[in-house]
Design an enzyme around this catalytic site. Structure first.
Site, PDB file in Angstrom:
ATOM      1  N   ASP A 165       0.864  -1.183   0.000  1.00 14.13           N
ATOM      2  CA  ASP A 165       0.000   0.000   0.000  1.00 14.13           C
ATOM      3  C   ASP A 165       0.898   1.229   0.000  1.00 14.13           C
ATOM      4  OD1 ASP A 165      -2.190   1.822   0.380  1.00 14.13           O
ATOM      5  OD2 ASP A 165      -3.325   0.207   1.295  1.00 14.13           O
ATOM      6  N   HIS A 188       1.648   1.987  -3.373  1.00 17.00           N
ATOM      7  CA  HIS A 188       0.879   3.109  -3.898  1.00 17.00           C
ATOM      8  C   HIS A 188       1.577   4.458  -3.773  1.00 17.00           C
ATOM      9  CE1 HIS A 188      -2.967   0.524  -2.978  1.00 17.00           C
ATOM     10  NE2 HIS A 188      -2.235   0.054  -3.972  1.00 17.00           N
TER      11      HIS A 188
END
Length: 316
Positions: A165, A188
């Site tokens: 993430d 991300h």
């Protein structure tokens, strides 16, 4: 306290903490070492060593000022795969939580496979994280490298963050956050937010990301807000950034240079009220696929300035 600590700030509690660690480490089930708040522990230098029988070890530190955590090259393995497979929707633990710890230093620490976020920083004033190595699979769910909330004057530097993430998620109530000389792999990228969930009022300001590289991430620089929320994200700079095979980039300031895995290299998708005071300069992003041309997408941009920018941005 169960192991005989006095917590009066005068008596040496080193043995009690060491014994508490050994007791936790020897458990057959997941175990937590809790250093309780509102106590004063006088300790000598402690080495808390493994390996541990406990399949998951959780250390929770709160309300400790001037704390230094030196990993000395050690590794915290969260064994997160058992959580990722069997507990998709439930609340999974964060491996290392710092709550209301001022003047914090964490260095030379390696972490992998946290059930959820690796390091959470909540309500802290002044923290330095350096030489942190985080390594979790690109598809591991919600395994942020750092989650920062309601904290200020936080520095993260000289570290490698491979996550599933966000490398760093900077949440509401945070200010004066500096990230420099970082390598983000997979995951991300570095995100501001998300902000404004459930129509809340949240603010983030004075965020400076400099001399960082993003390799194979979904995003480079990102600001996330929920519709209906209020507040602001302002004075945010991304500078001297290298991108390699990054799918999407929301560019906030200057200095981007690299390749994009999708043709939408710059994505400025603003709410109807618009984005203000955006500066794009010294940006050069081309598609990593020779058959594609990178482009910029804009929606509801209120004002800003454009300098040297590739691809061309015509909406500001």
């Amino acid at each position: 306290m169960d192991y005989g600590a006095h917590a009066d700030g005068k008596t040496d509690d080193s043995n009690a903490i060491s014994n508490a660690w050994e007791g936790m480490c020897g458990e057959e089930e997941p175990a937590t070492l809790l250093i309780p708040p509102n106590k004063i522990f006088l300790v000598k230098r402690l080495n808390l060593n493994g390996p541990c029988k406990a399949p998951n070890v959780h250390i929770k530190v709160s309300h400790v000022n001037g704390l230094t955590v030196d990993g000395d090259g050690g590794i915290i393995d969260g064994n997160g795969s058992t959580w990722w497979e069997k507990c998709i929707t439930c609340r999974r633990p964060t491996s290392l939580v710092f709550q209301s710890c001022n003047g914090l230093t964490v260095k030379s620490l390696s972490m992998s496979n946290s059930p959820e976020a690796h390091i959470a920083v909540n309500g802290c004033d002044g923290a330095l994280f350096s030489h942190i190595n985080i390594n979790s699979p690109p598809k591991s769910p919600n395994t942020d490298g750092f989650d920062i909330a309601h904290s200020k004057y936080i520095v993260i530097q000289d570290s490698t963050l491979a996550t599933g993430d966000d490398c760093i998620a900077i949440n509401g109530g945070s200010s004066f956050i500096n990230a420099t000389r970082l390598l983000c792999k997979g995951g991300h990228g570095i995100s501001i937010g998300s902000l404004g969930r459930n129509k809340s009022y949240e603010t983030v300001e004075e965020v400076h990301v400099q001399n960082c590289s993003f390799i194979g991430t979904t995003n480079g620089a990102r600001i996330k807000t929920w519709p209906g929320g209020s507040g602001y994200a302002r004075k945010i700079t991304f500078e001297d950034i290298m991108l390699q095979d990054v799918q999407n980039s929301i560019i906030i300031d200057q200095g981007f240079n690299g390749t994009s895995a999708s043709e939408k290299a710059i994505n400025l998708n603003c709410s109807p009220s618009g984005c203000f005071n955006i500066t794009l300069d010294q940006i050069y992003i081309v598609s990593s696929k020779s058959s594609q041309l990178a482009y910029a997408f804009c929606k509801n941009i209120a004002n800003g300035t454009i300098g040297s920018t590739v691809p061309k941005v015509s909406c500001i």
